[in-house]
Design an enzyme around this catalytic site. Structure first.
Site, PDB file in Angstrom:
ATOM      1  N   CYS A 183       0.813  -1.223   0.000  1.00  0.00           N
ATOM      2  CA  CYS A 183       0.000   0.000   0.000  1.00  0.00           C
ATOM      3  C   CYS A 183       0.846   1.273   0.000  1.00  0.00           C
ATOM      4  O   CYS A 183       0.360   2.349  -0.347  1.00  0.00           O
ATOM      5  CB  CYS A 183      -0.954   0.008   1.187  1.00  0.00           C
ATOM      6  SG  CYS A 183      -2.113  -1.364   1.139  1.00  0.00           S
TER       7      CYS A 183
ATOM      8  N   HIS B  29      -3.172   7.580   1.796  1.00  0.00           N
ATOM      9  CA  HIS B  29      -3.582   6.236   1.382  1.00  0.00           C
ATOM     10  C   HIS B  29      -4.993   6.008   1.898  1.00  0.00           C
ATOM     11  O   HIS B  29      -5.319   6.358   3.035  1.00  0.00           O
ATOM     12  CB  HIS B  29      -2.620   5.200   1.962  1.00  0.00           C
ATOM     13  CG  HIS B  29      -3.083   3.787   1.778  1.00  0.00           C
ATOM     14  ND1 HIS B  29      -3.558   3.327   0.568  1.00  0.00           N
ATOM     15  CD2 HIS B  29      -3.154   2.744   2.634  1.00  0.00           C
ATOM     16  CE1 HIS B  29      -3.893   2.056   0.697  1.00  0.00           C
ATOM     17  NE2 HIS B  29      -3.669   1.677   1.949  1.00  0.00           N
TER      18      HIS B  29
ATOM     19  N   ASN C 120     -10.040   0.011  -0.407  1.00  0.00           N
ATOM     20  CA  ASN C 120      -8.582   0.099  -0.336  1.00  0.00           C
ATOM     21  C   ASN C 120      -8.003  -0.498  -1.623  1.00  0.00           C
ATOM     22  O   ASN C 120      -8.068  -1.703  -1.829  1.00  0.00           O
ATOM     23  CB  ASN C 120      -8.096  -0.673   0.898  1.00  0.00           C
ATOM     24  CG  ASN C 120      -6.589  -0.607   1.082  1.00  0.00           C
ATOM     25  OD1 ASN C 120      -5.860  -0.205   0.179  1.00  0.00           O
ATOM     26  ND2 ASN C 120      -6.118  -1.018   2.234  1.00  0.00           N
TER      27      ASN C 120
HETATM   28  O1  UT7 Z   1      -3.803  -0.700   3.424  1.00  0.00           O
HETATM   29  C1  UT7 Z   1      -2.926  -1.383   4.269  1.00  0.00           C
HETATM   30  C2  UT7 Z   1      -3.185  -1.040   5.640  1.00  0.00           C
HETATM   31  N1  UT7 Z   1      -4.387  -1.659   6.122  1.00  0.00           N
HETATM   32  C3  UT7 Z   1      -5.135  -0.978   6.945  1.00  0.00           C
HETATM   33  O2  UT7 Z   1      -4.850   0.150   7.192  1.00  0.00           O
HETATM   34  C4  UT7 Z   1      -6.273  -1.675   7.639  1.00  0.00           C
HETATM   35  C5  UT7 Z   1      -6.175  -1.387   9.092  1.00  0.00           C
HETATM   36  N2  UT7 Z   1      -7.233  -1.918   9.891  1.00  0.00           N
HETATM   37  C6  UT7 Z   1      -8.519  -1.529   9.771  1.00  0.00           C
HETATM   38  O3  UT7 Z   1      -8.865  -0.763   8.907  1.00  0.00           O
HETATM   39  C7  UT7 Z   1      -9.514  -2.015  10.804  1.00  0.00           C
HETATM   40  O4  UT7 Z   1      -8.806  -2.666  11.850  1.00  0.00           O
HETATM   41  C8  UT7 Z   1     -10.584  -2.969  10.233  1.00  0.00           C
HETATM   42  C9  UT7 Z   1     -11.559  -2.211   9.351  1.00  0.00           C
HETATM   43  C10 UT7 Z   1      -9.905  -4.072   9.433  1.00  0.00           C
HETATM   44  C11 UT7 Z   1     -11.378  -3.617  11.361  1.00  0.00           C
HETATM   45  O5  UT7 Z   1     -11.915  -2.620  12.218  1.00  0.00           O
HETATM   46  P1  UT7 Z   1     -11.751  -2.757  13.804  1.00  0.00           P
HETATM   47  O6  UT7 Z   1     -12.537  -1.670  14.407  1.00  0.00           O
HETATM   48  O7  UT7 Z   1     -10.278  -2.804  14.091  1.00  0.00           O
HETATM   49  O8  UT7 Z   1     -12.479  -4.117  14.104  1.00  0.00           O
HETATM   50  P2  UT7 Z   1     -11.872  -5.438  14.728  1.00  0.00           P
HETATM   51  O9  UT7 Z   1     -10.895  -6.088  13.792  1.00  0.00           O
HETATM   52  O10 UT7 Z   1     -11.410  -5.134  16.112  1.00  0.00           O
HETATM   53  O11 UT7 Z   1     -13.163  -6.346  14.772  1.00  0.00           O
HETATM   54  C12 UT7 Z   1     -14.281  -6.013  15.591  1.00  0.00           C
HETATM   55  C13 UT7 Z   1     -15.314  -7.100  15.459  1.00  0.00           C
HETATM   56  C14 UT7 Z   1     -14.757  -8.503  15.626  1.00  0.00           C
HETATM   57  O12 UT7 Z   1     -15.679  -9.261  16.360  1.00  0.00           O
HETATM   58  P3  UT7 Z   1     -15.443  -9.556  17.937  1.00  0.00           P
HETATM   59  O13 UT7 Z   1     -14.119 -10.251  18.005  1.00  0.00           O
HETATM   60  O14 UT7 Z   1     -15.417  -8.186  18.572  1.00  0.00           O
HETATM   61  O15 UT7 Z   1     -16.625 -10.385  18.297  1.00  0.00           O
HETATM   62  C15 UT7 Z   1     -14.667  -9.036  14.229  1.00  0.00           C
HETATM   63  O16 UT7 Z   1     -14.798 -10.440  14.164  1.00  0.00           O
HETATM   64  O17 UT7 Z   1     -15.898  -7.081  14.153  1.00  0.00           O
HETATM   65  C16 UT7 Z   1     -15.874  -8.383  13.574  1.00  0.00           C
HETATM   66  N3  UT7 Z   1     -15.759  -8.264  12.129  1.00  0.00           N
HETATM   67  C17 UT7 Z   1     -16.816  -8.079  11.333  1.00  0.00           C
HETATM   68  N4  UT7 Z   1     -18.151  -7.977  11.608  1.00  0.00           N
HETATM   69  C18 UT7 Z   1     -18.978  -7.772  10.566  1.00  0.00           C
HETATM   70  C19 UT7 Z   1     -14.645  -8.278  11.369  1.00  0.00           C
HETATM   71  N5  UT7 Z   1     -14.964  -8.101  10.073  1.00  0.00           N
HETATM   72  C20 UT7 Z   1     -16.315  -7.982  10.036  1.00  0.00           C
HETATM   73  C21 UT7 Z   1     -17.222  -7.778   8.982  1.00  0.00           C
HETATM   74  N6  UT7 Z   1     -18.542  -7.663   9.314  1.00  0.00           N
HETATM   75  N7  UT7 Z   1     -16.843  -7.639   7.694  1.00  0.00           N
END
Ligand code: UT7
Length: 325
Positions: free
Chosen positions: A115, A252, A282
């Site tokens: 990225c 980005h 992304n």
């Molecule tokens: O481009 C390269 C760099 N990449 C990035 O910059 C990405 C960086 N990370 C992010 O953008 C965020 O961390 C995400 C968008 C990937 C995730 O957001 P988050 O607020 O960090 O959520 P999380 O990973 O802590 O997940 C929260 C909950 C989890 O459930 P539990 O464990 O709290 O029960 C996940 O299993 O959301 C769940 N979850 C989803 N729920 C519905 C994960 N993906 C999904 C989904 N739909 N698609």
């Protein structure tokens, strides 16, 4: 003092025709439009058609950038493509673009910094121009991330999209001062200890397969806001500039919360930030040139504006470029 500055002469982009709204994922995965929008800011993304490859996207974007610059492909002496999703293991996508544009002189190569790829490519192109190796360089970010997604993993497959963006950089004389047009400073960083946070689980040498993307999203998020603000400050420092002098941030486009968090750390209002993540998802190395081209097409930049780009991705690799429009 008279020096050579790499100035952006034109921008262009290309998005595949197929638009996929968040709702499409909800029919096959335990996810919702609400979750995707609230956690990432993404509303839709484009996916390449069968038989449409990274080099096709890149070539379309390059043509648009040449048009915007009012230049002919024959005036280009180097093509650099930032991508992690090449058509072939080799040759470089950049050589396919070169051939597609009918360019038979100069050189072409790919850069792989995921990225952060476009920022790395821009810095390398600037270095080549400053060293007198090239006068006019097409710098392209192009990706088909839809080809390396695990469609059963809701935590990653809803976040990415396909697309390409391009800029034409041209050597122009500058004074060496901060009022010069063109690239003023670059800051590049990598730390391979963080591979497991964001990687593709296959590859030529390891598995002989392309593999699929794996990400520990929460951990990448934590690194992102901190490292992006730091690299942005460093790039500005190197140029002798301060965040309050920035007219536009073109970050980005991975997550709206990361974009907001970084702007906040830099003390910059969101009115100065170009945001396209809602429409593109992304697109990895393509996201910054796509955003630059969209904003330029909307007439948002004026000559002399100070623009700051910053990106982080797999590696981890991250960096920033400060340039004057
Ligand atoms: O481009 C390269 C760099 N990449 C990035 O910059 C990405 C960086 N990370 C992010 O953008 C965020 O961390 C995400 C968008 C990937 C995730 O957001 P988050 O607020 O960090 O959520 P999380 O990973 O802590 O997940 C929260 C909950 C989890 O459930 P539990 O464990 O709290 O029960 C996940 O299993 O959301 C769940 N979850 C989803 N729920 C519905 C994960 N993906 C999904 C989904 N739909 N698609």
């Amino acid at each position: 003092m008279s020096i050579i500055r790499p100035v952006i002469r034109g921008t262009g982009h290309y998005l595949p025709q197929r638009v996929v709204p968040n709702a499409e994922f909800a029919s096959t995965l335990d996810t919702s439009d609400d979750w995707i929008v609230s956690r990432s800011g993404i509303e839709r993304r484009h996916f390449a058609a069968e038989g449409e490859y990274t080099s096709d996207l890149a070539t379309h974007a390059a043509r648009a950038a040449l048009d915007n610059a009012g230049m002919d492909a024959s005036e280009i002496d180097a093509v650099i493509v930032a991508t992690s999703t090449p058509d072939y293991t080799f040759p470089a996508v950049a050589t396919q673009v070169q051939a597609g544009l009918g360019i038979t002189k100069g050189f072409a190569f790919d850069i792989q910094a995921v990225c952060a790829g476009f920022v790395f490519a821009l810095a390398n192109a600037s270095g080549l121009i400053a060293a007198g190796q090239a006068q006019r360089v097409l710098v392209i970010g192009a990706e088909t991330f839809s080809r390396i997604l695990d469609w059963t993993d809701r935590s990653t497959c809803v976040l990415f999209g396909d697309g390409a963006g391009a800029v034409v950089l041209e050597a122009q004389p500058g004074t060496g001062g901060t009022d010069d047009r063109g690239v003023l400073s670059c800051d590049l960083n990598s730390d391979g200890r963080y591979r497991d946070l964001l990687f593709v689980d296959g590859g030529v040498s390891r598995s002989g397969t392309a593999g699929v993307l794996r990400m520990q999203g929460r951990e990448v998020f934590r690194h992102a806001v901190e490292k992006l603000a730091e690299t942005a400050r460093t790039a500005l420092d190197k140029a002798g500039l301060a965040p309050e002098q920035v007219d536009w941030v073109v970050p980005h486009q991975a997550n709206l919360r990361i974009i907001r968090g970084t702007a906040q750390k830099l003390g910059l209002p969101m009115e100065k930030v170009v945001v396209t993540v809602q429409d593109h998802g992304n697109t990895s190395a393509a996201s910054i040139p796509l955003a630059l081209s969209v904003a330029n097409a909307e007439g948002r930049f004026k000559r002399g504006d100070l623009i700051l780009t910053e990106a982080i991705g797999g590696g981890l690799s991250w960096g920033a470029v400060a340039l004057r429009w």
